[in-house]
Design a protein around this motif. Structure first.
Motif, mmCIF file in Angstrom:
data_model
loop_
_atom_site.group_PDB
_atom_site.id
_atom_site.type_symbol
_atom_site.label_atom_id
_atom_site.label_comp_id
_atom_site.label_asym_id
_atom_site.label_seq_id
_atom_site.Cartn_x
_atom_site.Cartn_y
_atom_site.Cartn_z
ATOM 1 N N GLY A 11 33.046 -31.372 -68.754
ATOM 2 C CA GLY A 11 31.739 -30.751 -68.583
ATOM 3 C C GLY A 11 30.663 -31.792 -68.840
ATOM 4 N N LEU A 12 29.568 -31.717 -68.071
ATOM 5 C CA LEU A 12 28.495 -32.701 -68.252
ATOM 6 C C LEU A 12 27.204 -32.173 -67.632
ATOM 7 C CD1 LEU A 12 27.473 -35.497 -69.120
ATOM 8 C CD2 LEU A 12 28.215 -36.373 -66.877
ATOM 9 N N THR A 13 26.109 -32.271 -68.406
ATOM 10 C CA THR A 13 24.772 -31.947 -67.914
ATOM 11 C C THR A 13 23.828 -33.052 -68.363
ATOM 12 O OG1 THR A 13 25.179 -29.564 -68.032
ATOM 13 C CG2 THR A 13 22.890 -30.277 -67.956
ATOM 14 N N VAL A 14 23.127 -33.650 -67.399
ATOM 15 C CA VAL A 14 22.186 -34.749 -67.690
ATOM 16 C C VAL A 14 20.800 -34.297 -67.272
ATOM 17 C CG1 VAL A 14 21.576 -37.157 -67.272
ATOM 18 C CG2 VAL A 14 23.994 -36.473 -67.332
ATOM 19 N N GLU A 15 19.815 -34.476 -68.173
ATOM 20 C CA GLU A 15 18.429 -34.097 -67.864
ATOM 21 C C GLU A 15 17.517 -35.300 -68.088
ATOM 22 O OE1 GLU A 15 16.367 -30.077 -68.784
ATOM 23 O OE2 GLU A 15 15.748 -31.433 -70.406
ATOM 24 N N LEU A 16 16.743 -35.637 -67.062
ATOM 25 C CA LEU A 16 15.776 -36.747 -67.110
ATOM 26 C C LEU A 16 14.368 -36.168 -67.008
ATOM 27 C CD1 LEU A 16 14.711 -39.680 -66.845
ATOM 28 C CD2 LEU A 16 15.254 -39.519 -64.391
ATOM 29 N N LYS A 17 13.490 -36.542 -67.960
ATOM 30 C CA LYS A 17 12.125 -36.031 -67.984
ATOM 31 C C LYS A 17 11.146 -37.197 -67.843
ATOM 32 C CE LYS A 17 11.179 -32.828 -70.986
ATOM 33 N NZ LYS A 17 10.996 -32.125 -72.272
ATOM 34 N N GLU B 85 8.915 -29.337 -61.859
ATOM 35 C CA GLU B 85 7.970 -29.674 -62.922
ATOM 36 C C GLU B 85 7.996 -28.600 -63.996
ATOM 37 O OE1 GLU B 85 4.123 -31.069 -62.105
ATOM 38 O OE2 GLU B 85 4.668 -32.195 -60.317
ATOM 39 N N ARG B 86 7.949 -29.053 -65.254
ATOM 40 C CA ARG B 86 7.979 -28.127 -66.375
ATOM 41 C C ARG B 86 7.261 -28.747 -67.568
ATOM 42 N NH1 ARG B 86 13.306 -27.688 -67.221
ATOM 43 N NH2 ARG B 86 13.367 -29.035 -69.063
ATOM 44 N N ASP B 87 6.238 -28.053 -68.048
ATOM 45 C CA ASP B 87 5.506 -28.464 -69.251
ATOM 46 C C ASP B 87 4.970 -29.893 -69.167
ATOM 47 O OD1 ASP B 87 6.148 -25.961 -70.299
ATOM 48 O OD2 ASP B 87 7.994 -26.715 -71.245
#
Length: 285
Positions: A179-185, A212-214
Motif C-alpha cells: 500500500g502507498l499514498t504520496v501527497e505533494l503540496k 487546489e486545497r487551502d
C-alpha cells in the motif's frame, strides 16, 4: 366351526328355556322354616342339639334360599347376555421409593467463587468487571523523513526555470510495499497552475488526483488495490507554472504513507537543503 356354533346356540337356547321355566317356591321354603322353628319351641320336644345349633340351622337355611335365588338370577343373566362384559385393566398405584421421599435435599455448595468480589455497599458478591479489548490506534502523523525500511526526500528539480518548475518526492524502500499514498503540496505563491505529473513506477498501478486545497496545489498518487511497489528507489514529480522570477519553495511539503506486511509506515518532509547533500541545491526557480 359351523357345527360347534350350532351346538353352542342350541345349548344356550335350552339353558334360557330352563332358566325361564324355573320358579322357586318361596312360600313352601318359608313354611318349612316356620315349621322347624315351631318344633323347636314345643316343651315336649327333646332337644338333641344345643339351642345355638338350632338357630345356626335356621340361619343356614335362610342363606341357602337366598343363594338359590341369587344363583338362579345370575344364571339367567349369563345365558341371556350375548357378550361378556368388558374388563378394564388397571395398573397398580406405584409405591414411592423410600429414597425419593426420605432423602433430604442437597445443601448448596458453600465453596465461594474466587472470581467474584464482595460489593462495598451490600456485601453481596459481584461479577468481576470485564475489561474492554484494547482498540487499535491509528499511527500518528509522520514526524520525519525515515520510518523503518522507508526513506524519503523532497527537492526542486534543477531543470526548473523562471516560469516553470518541477518538485520531486524521492522514496526508498527496503521491502515490498502493498500500500502507498504520496501527497505533494505546492504553495500558491502566485500563478501556480499544474502542467502535469509523473512517477518512475508504472502509470497503471496508481490513481492520480490534482486539485487546489487551502492555498496549495495538491498532487496525490494512490497505489491501486492488488498492486505492489517493489523494493528500490522511486520518484513522484509534480510540474507547474508560476509567476516570472525566482519562486520560494519554503512552504512546500510532502507526506507518504505505506504498508509493508503488517506494518504501517509514514514519512514527511519539505524541500529545504539537507546537510548531507553533496552540493548546494537550488530551492528557487
Amino acid at each position: 366351526m359351523t357345527m360347534r356354533r350350532d351346538v353352542h346356540d342350541e345349548l344356550r337356547a335350552r339353558l334360557q328355556e330352563a332358566a325361564a321355566a324355573h320358579e322357586p317356591n318361596r312360600e313352601r321354603m318359608l313354611a318349612r322354616i316356620e315349621r322347624g322353628m315351631s318344633e323347636e319351641a314345643r316343651p315336649d320336644h327333646r332337644a338333641t342339639r344345643p339351642p345355638a345349633l338350632g338357630w345356626l340351622r335356621v340361619a343356614g337355611a335362610t342363606a341357602a334360599v337366598a343363594g338359590v335365588l341369587a344363583v338362579g338370577g345370575y344364571a339367567v343373566a349369563s345365558v341371556v347376555r350375548e357378550e361378556p362384559p368388558p374388563t378394564v385393566a388397571t395398573s397398580p398405584t406405584p409405591t414411592p421409593s423410600p429414597d425419593a421421599t426420605s432423602r433430604a435435599p442437597l445443601p448448596p455448595d458453600p465453596t465461594p467463587d474466587p472470581t467474584r468480589q464482595p460489593s462495598k455497599e451490600s456485601g453481596e458478591p459481584t461479577s468481576p468487571a470485564t475489561t474492554a479489548p484494547p482498540t487499535h490506534t491509528a499511527k500518528p502523523p509522520a514526524a520525519g523523513e525515515e520510518d523503518g525500511p522507508l526513506w524519503s526526500d523532497g527537492s526542486v528539480d534543477p531543470h526548473s526555470n523562471d516560469f516553470w518548475a518541477q518538485s520531486n518526492v524521492t522514496l526508498k524502500t527496503g521491502e515490498k510495499l502493498t500500500g502507498l499514498t504520496v501527497e505533494l503540496k505546492v504553495a500558491q505563491t502566485g500563478g501556480v497552475t499544474s502542467t502535469g505529473a509523473w512517477r518512475s513506477l508504472p502509470e497503471d498501478d496508481f490513481e492520480l488526483t490534482v486539485g487546489e486545497r487551502d492555498g496549495f496545489l495538491v498532487y496525490t498518487w494512490t497505489l491501486k488495490k492488488g498492486r505492489t511497489v517493489p523494493a528500490g528507489e522511486w520518484v513522484f514529480a509534480g510540474q507547474y507554472d508560476h509567476e516570472r522570477g525566482g519562486r520560494d519553495a519554503g512552504a512546500d511539503g510532502y507526506t507518504a504513507t505505506a504498508r509493508a506486511g503488517d506494518e504501517v509506515l509514514s514519512v514527511a518532509g519539505d524541500f529545504a537543503r539537507h546537510e548531507d547533500d553533496g552540493e548546494e541545491s537550488d530551492d528557487s526557480s
